[in-house]
Design a protein around this motif. Structure first.
Motif, short mmCIF file in Angstrom:
data_model
loop_
_atom_site.label_atom_id
_atom_site.label_comp_id
_atom_site.label_asym_id
_atom_site.label_seq_id
_atom_site.Cartn_x
_atom_site.Cartn_y
_atom_site.Cartn_z
N THR A 43 15.84 -19.86 0.77
CA THR A 43 14.88 -19.52 1.76
C THR A 43 14.08 -20.91 1.71
O THR A 43 14.42 -21.83 1.04
CB THR A 43 13.91 -18.37 0.95
N SER A 44 12.72 -20.90 2.16
CA SER A 44 11.94 -22.00 2.20
C SER A 44 11.69 -22.60 0.93
O SER A 44 10.98 -23.72 0.76
CB SER A 44 10.98 -21.86 3.45
N GLN A 45 11.37 -21.49 0.16
CA GLN A 45 11.06 -22.06 -1.33
C GLN A 45 11.88 -22.07 -2.46
O GLN A 45 11.66 -22.60 -3.30
CB GLN A 45 10.01 -20.76 -1.65
N HIS A 46 13.08 -21.54 -2.15
CA HIS A 46 13.89 -21.44 -3.29
C HIS A 46 15.55 -21.35 -2.94
O HIS A 46 15.67 -20.53 -1.92
CB HIS A 46 13.49 -20.53 -4.43
N SER A 47 16.40 -21.92 -3.64
CA SER A 47 17.79 -21.45 -3.69
C SER A 47 18.16 -20.78 -5.12
O SER A 47 18.01 -21.29 -5.94
CB SER A 47 18.55 -22.65 -3.17
N GLN A 48 19.15 -19.77 -4.78
CA GLN A 48 19.92 -19.17 -5.95
C GLN A 48 21.25 -18.78 -5.54
O GLN A 48 21.55 -18.29 -4.67
CB GLN A 48 19.04 -18.05 -6.50
N ASP A 49 22.02 -18.84 -6.84
CA ASP A 49 23.58 -18.45 -6.28
C ASP A 49 23.65 -17.21 -7.51
O ASP A 49 24.73 -16.86 -7.57
CB ASP A 49 24.36 -19.53 -6.72
N GLU A 50 22.73 -16.88 -8.20
CA GLU A 50 22.74 -15.45 -9.04
C GLU A 50 21.58 -14.85 -9.06
O GLU A 50 20.39 -15.29 -8.83
CB GLU A 50 23.46 -15.99 -10.33
N ARG A 51 21.81 -13.52 -9.39
CA ARG A 51 20.61 -12.61 -9.38
C ARG A 51 20.58 -12.42 -11.00
O ARG A 51 21.66 -11.66 -11.70
CB ARG A 51 20.80 -11.35 -8.81
N ILE A 52 19.52 -12.85 -11.65
CA ILE A 52 19.44 -12.49 -13.02
C ILE A 52 18.23 -11.41 -12.99
O ILE A 52 17.11 -11.58 -12.73
CB ILE A 52 18.58 -13.85 -13.78
N ALA A 53 18.79 -10.22 -13.31
CA ALA A 53 18.32 -9.05 -13.25
C ALA A 53 17.40 -8.76 -14.54
O ALA A 53 18.03 -8.82 -15.43
CB ALA A 53 19.09 -7.62 -12.62
N LEU A 54 16.30 -8.12 -14.40
CA LEU A 54 15.64 -7.44 -15.50
C LEU A 54 15.63 -5.97 -15.20
O LEU A 54 15.10 -5.33 -14.39
CB LEU A 54 14.03 -8.13 -15.46
N ARG B 230 23.30 -10.48 -15.61
CA ARG B 230 23.46 -11.71 -14.97
C ARG B 230 24.50 -11.26 -13.94
O ARG B 230 25.69 -10.91 -13.95
CB ARG B 230 23.86 -12.77 -15.54
N LEU B 231 24.48 -11.43 -12.67
CA LEU B 231 25.19 -10.99 -11.38
C LEU B 231 25.26 -12.17 -10.40
O LEU B 231 24.28 -12.28 -9.81
CB LEU B 231 24.46 -9.82 -10.75
N PRO B 232 26.63 -12.82 -10.34
CA PRO B 232 26.68 -13.95 -9.37
C PRO B 232 26.45 -13.40 -8.09
O PRO B 232 26.95 -12.03 -7.74
CB PRO B 232 27.97 -14.38 -9.79
N LEU B 233 25.90 -14.08 -7.05
CA LEU B 233 25.88 -13.60 -5.63
C LEU B 233 27.06 -14.06 -4.88
O LEU B 233 27.71 -15.15 -5.24
CB LEU B 233 24.60 -14.22 -4.99
N VAL B 234 27.33 -13.32 -4.00
CA VAL B 234 28.71 -13.47 -3.31
C VAL B 234 28.57 -14.93 -2.41
O VAL B 234 29.55 -15.55 -2.04
CB VAL B 234 29.27 -12.49 -2.38
N THR B 235 27.11 -15.24 -2.08
CA THR B 235 26.95 -16.30 -1.22
C THR B 235 25.61 -16.67 -1.70
O THR B 235 24.56 -15.90 -1.81
CB THR B 235 27.04 -15.89 0.25
#
Ligand code: SMG
Ligand code: MG
Length: 367
Positions: free
Chosen positions: A21-32, A12-17
């Protein structure tokens, strides 16, 4: 090479901002992340799926399941598997390109590390640094957008991409063009948000001299894009539509695009990405490397790909600081709007074990 175990990690990596996008919003990258443990050493890959199926049909828990239940057992049963054979070994499973790409990439990384060869060398890179752009999400106001773009330009980014959607398209593009002038390399990405009926609205973007308009219509609408490309003077670029070298060939034949955004994960890996690069080069169609908010593991490999000859437009491969305050590899930094292509063995970047363990939320080892 024998694959002894495959390790899957969710990090789990929080995004700095926040990134909208037109489809979705996210404030973290959950990486696999995928690590293959082989008889000749380890190889790593970032499977850049999102937690939910909103940009792509594939999503994190689905990719984990298909790897654990099908792909990894198939790979481990194949004797002496090489990266070049991974797609053929996994072919009985339909779709799941991003999961397959991650496994191929991890095997390739292990193979190249054992040979002391870099991804860049293996893929045929012709540059040791690449100019990069930044993708700016949909913001709450034009003032906020202008301030973000200004900040990125001060950092030296060579190209700005604005996310657009119906209702957030003409105005933001006009505002950025007016504020930063005609020389700014500017492009827009709709992430499939329009229908062919809105062609007139998209035509209004023509006056702003965009480098390209990325994926205005649905992913499977190649004919719609071909018709739209006839109406617009802005070059049409495909992203979500480009799922394989075959689809890329169809898109070129139909005139559905005149630029291609290559996302190695979506097309099934770096070998397919290189094949699409070669195909586009043969057709005189420029390409650039897309991004999926990758960790340093994915970014390193994308930099190598972007160093191929026909990657003539800046990619969505920004510096680490644009995404995360802390990454699982050493950070990638901007130097005069460029990022250096890693030259060490494999992806040329090392996972930092301490950070990785601290940010890991799930770990499983498949044998
Ligand atoms: O990695 O810099 C990045 C993100 C670039 O805009 C970006 N990607 O459609 O091109 C695209 C989007 C998809 C993001 S999905 C998480
Ligand atoms: Mg896109």
């Amino acid at each position: 090479m024998k694959i002894e175990a495959v390790e899957l990690r969710v990090v789990r990596l929080p995004l700095v901002t926040p990134f909208r996008t037109s489809q979705h919003s996210q404030d973290e990258r959950i990486a696999l992340l995928v690590c293959v443990h082989t008889s000749e050493g380890e190889g790593w890959a970032d499977c850049p799926v999102s937690p939910g199926p909103f940009h792509e049909p594939e999503f994190l828990s689905g990719s984990r399941a298909v790897m654990a239940e099908y792909l990894v057992p198939m790979l481990m049963a194949a004797p002496g598997v090489t990266a070049a054979r991974v797609q053929a070994v996994l072919a009985p499973v339909k779709g799941h390109q991003m999961a397959k790409a991650a496994l191929e990439t991890a095997v390739l990384d292990a193979e190249l590390r054992a040979k002391q060869m870099s991804f860049a060398q293996y893929l045929g890179a012709v540059r040791d640094r690449v100019p990069v752009g930044v993708s700016v999400g949909i913001t709450g106001s034009l003032a906020e957008l202008i301030s973000q773009v200004e900040d990125y330009l001060e950092q030296g980014y060579k190209r700005i991409k604005l996310k657009i959607e119906p209702g957030w398209d003409i105005e933001p593009v006009r505002a950025v063009r007016q504020r930063f002038g005609p020389d700014l390399a500017l492009q827009a990405d709709a992430n499939t948000a329009y229908s062919p009926a809105s062609a007139h609205r998209l035509r209004a973007l023509d006056e702003f001299g965009l480098l390209l308009l990325e994926q205005p219509l649905a992913a499977d609408d190649l004919l719609g894009h071909a018709d739209l490309a006839q109406l617009l003077t802005t070059p049409v670029c495909l992203d979500e539509s480009i799922t394989s070298p075959r689809v890329a060939a169809a898109a070129l034949r139909l005139g559905a695009c005149s630029v291609v955004n290559i996302k190695p994960a979506r097309v099934g890996g770096y070998l397919a990405a290189r094949a699409i690069h070669d195909l586009c080069a043969a057709h005189g169609v420029p390409v650039w490397c897309g991004g999926m908010l990758e960790t340093g593991v994915g970014r390193a490999a994308n930099l190598a790909l972007a160093a191929l000859e026909n990657f003539t437009l800046p990619g969505d491969i920004s510096a680490t600081a644009r995404y995360f305050t802390e990454d699982i590899t050493a950070p990638f930094t901007l130097d005069d709007g460029h990022i250096a292509v890693p030259s060490g063995p494999g992806t040329g970047t090392e996972v930092l074990p301490g950070v990785l363990d601290r940010l890991t939320t799930h770990r499983e080892i498949l044998r």
